[in-house]
Design an enzyme around this catalytic site. Structure first.
Site, PDB file in Angstrom:
ATOM      1  N   HIS A 122      10.955   8.660  -7.744  1.00 28.87           N
ATOM      2  CA  HIS A 122      11.418  10.037  -7.639  1.00 28.87           C
ATOM      3  C   HIS A 122      11.229  10.556  -6.215  1.00 28.87           C
ATOM      4  CE1 HIS A 122       9.719   9.178 -11.653  1.00 28.87           C
ATOM      5  NE2 HIS A 122      10.757   9.849 -12.110  1.00 28.87           N
TER       6      HIS A 122
ATOM      7  N   GLU B  88      -0.464   8.093  -9.808  1.00 28.06           N
ATOM      8  CA  GLU B  88       0.254   8.041 -11.082  1.00 28.06           C
ATOM      9  C   GLU B  88      -0.062   6.811 -11.938  1.00 28.06           C
ATOM     10  OE1 GLU B  88       1.897  10.508 -12.334  1.00 28.06           O
ATOM     11  OE2 GLU B  88       2.505  11.791 -10.655  1.00 28.06           O
TER      12      GLU B  88
ATOM     13  N   HIS C   2       3.814  17.909  -9.842  1.00 33.04           N
ATOM     14  CA  HIS C   2       3.893  16.546  -9.309  1.00 33.04           C
ATOM     15  C   HIS C   2       5.325  16.165  -8.931  1.00 33.04           C
ATOM     16  CE1 HIS C   2       4.867  13.921 -13.137  1.00 33.04           C
ATOM     17  NE2 HIS C   2       5.509  15.058 -13.165  1.00 33.04           N
TER      18      HIS C   2
ATOM     19  N   ASP D 258      10.546  13.739  -5.552  1.00 35.73           N
ATOM     20  CA  ASP D 258       9.532  14.803  -5.610  1.00 35.73           C
ATOM     21  C   ASP D 258       9.846  15.912  -4.608  1.00 35.73           C
ATOM     22  OD1 ASP D 258       8.305  13.352  -7.571  1.00 35.73           O
ATOM     23  OD2 ASP D 258       6.692  12.589  -6.309  1.00 35.73           O
TER      24      ASP D 258
ATOM     25  N   ASP E 235       8.470   5.484  -4.332  1.00 35.32           N
ATOM     26  CA  ASP E 235       8.468   6.248  -5.582  1.00 35.32           C
ATOM     27  C   ASP E 235       9.831   6.097  -6.259  1.00 35.32           C
ATOM     28  OD1 ASP E 235       8.116   8.252  -7.555  1.00 35.32           O
ATOM     29  OD2 ASP E 235       7.015   9.549  -6.190  1.00 35.32           O
TER      30      ASP E 235
ATOM     31  N   ASP F  74       5.109   4.231 -10.334  1.00 34.63           N
ATOM     32  CA  ASP F  74       6.401   4.135 -11.017  1.00 34.63           C
ATOM     33  C   ASP F  74       7.540   3.702 -10.091  1.00 34.63           C
ATOM     34  OD1 ASP F  74       7.527   6.416  -9.709  1.00 34.63           O
ATOM     35  OD2 ASP F  74       6.972   7.767 -11.333  1.00 34.63           O
TER      36      ASP F  74
ATOM     37  N   ASP G   9       3.586   5.586  -5.390  1.00 32.36           N
ATOM     38  CA  ASP G   9       3.573   5.945  -6.801  1.00 32.36           C
ATOM     39  C   ASP G   9       3.818   4.672  -7.614  1.00 32.36           C
ATOM     40  OD1 ASP G   9       4.397   6.815  -9.428  1.00 32.36           O
ATOM     41  OD2 ASP G   9       4.887   8.768  -8.606  1.00 32.36           O
TER      42      ASP G   9
ATOM     43  N   HIS H 194       1.017  12.837  -8.505  1.00 28.79           N
ATOM     44  CA  HIS H 194       1.459  12.785  -7.114  1.00 28.79           C
ATOM     45  C   HIS H 194       1.301  14.118  -6.386  1.00 28.79           C
ATOM     46  CE1 HIS H 194       4.098   9.814  -4.640  1.00 28.79           C
ATOM     47  NE2 HIS H 194       3.087  10.284  -3.948  1.00 28.79           N
TER      48      HIS H 194
END
Length: 299
Positions: A126, A271, A141, A128, A124, A228, A226, A97
């Protein structure tokens, strides 16, 4: 619509190897064909050149691993995206990412004055939003949004030549893993983040409505997706899986609703890690997400 695909095969910002093969996995999942079947004109621009970890010394600069090589790749991605003609829809493929520091910057500056604002929808698990000082790992990332808003390393935050995202122009969806100091930074910035608790309570439709209301003053929106963000049962091929993510249908519904808004002008898919995947399942799911954002409908 003219769609331009650009790969950034980089895993320098991640803690696990493999996401550098993400662009190839997405192409092997028939990304171009899926978009052409929707009536789009598709041009594959190939990949940005990225240094291999084996070819460079793994070192840290100010707490950042592989800083120079990541900076070089992000600059190249930003330049290629910014040079695309107006009316083109850039679809950029990671890689980890951290590539979004280049792609978001390039899309924000593409054919526009440096001061013009663009909205960012960050899908996402996360946020980030770490900086070199707050990050437990030093992996870049986990830091792109912070650098896009002007925090952190001056080289990475300076990719836009003085342009930065405004925190109020960012909405995050699907969040469920945040480091303690990262949480403090996020609250100080005032970024709107919808965790999985809000997804469960409010539902995707209301979150979409609130997102467009919050970003209603902006003509252009960039979606950075992302893999995830989706539950590991849907997308197993990711380096940092977190249970309890978006379902297959929640992901598609969000993309379908954003498509209907007519305001999304660019997208990242990042990702995707084929090494950790099952029969390219994650890449195939993410191709479907891109297709939904670009007009695919059930009926």
């Amino acid at each position: 619509m003219n769609v331009s695909i650009l790969g950034i095969p980089m895993d320098l910002g991640a803690g696990r190897r493999g996401v550098d093969m993400g662009p190839s996995a997405l192409r092997n999942a028939h990304l171009s064909r899926a978009l052409r079947d929707l009536g789009h004109s598709v041009t594959d621009l190939g990949d940005v050149r990225v240094a291999l970890p084996e070819s460079i010394d793994k070192h840290e600069e100010g707490g950042l691993v592989f800083l120079d090589s990541i900076l070089e790749a992000c600059r190249a991605a930003a330049a290629q995206v910014a040079a695309l003609p107006e009316g083109t829809f850039p679809l950029t493929l990671g890689g980890d990412h951290s590539v979004s520091m280049g792609t978001v910057t390039g899309n924000a500056l593409r054919g526009r004055p440096a001061g013009e604002r663009m909205g960012l929808i960050w899908v996402d698990a996360h946020t980030d939003y770490n900086t070199p000082h707050s990050s437990p790992s030093g992996n870049i990332h986990g830091m792109p949004v912070a650098h896009l808003t002007g925090l952190g390393d001056r080289h990475l935050s300076g990719l836009g030549g003085g342009w930065h995202m405004r925190p109020e122009d960012i909405v995050m969806i699907g969040i469920r893993s945040v480091d303690p100091h990262e949480r403090e930074l996020l609250r100080e910035a005032g970024i709107q983040a919808y965790t999985m608790k809000e997804v469960d309570q409010l539902g995707i439709t209301r979150i979409h409505e609130e997102t467009l209301e919050r970003l209603g003053h902006l003509e252009r929106l960039h979606v950075s997706f992302d893999a995830d963000a989706l539950d590991p049962s849907v997308c197993p091929g990711v380096g940092t899986p977190v249970p309890g993510g978006l379902t297959y249908r929640e992901g598609h519904l969000l993309m379908e609703l954003l498509s209907e808004s007519g305001r999304v002008t660019s997208m990242d898919i990042v990702e995707v890690n084929p090494i950790l995947d099952t029969r390219n399942q994650t890449a195939e799911v993410m191709v479907g997400m891109a297709a939904s954002l670009l007009g695919q409908r059930i009926l």
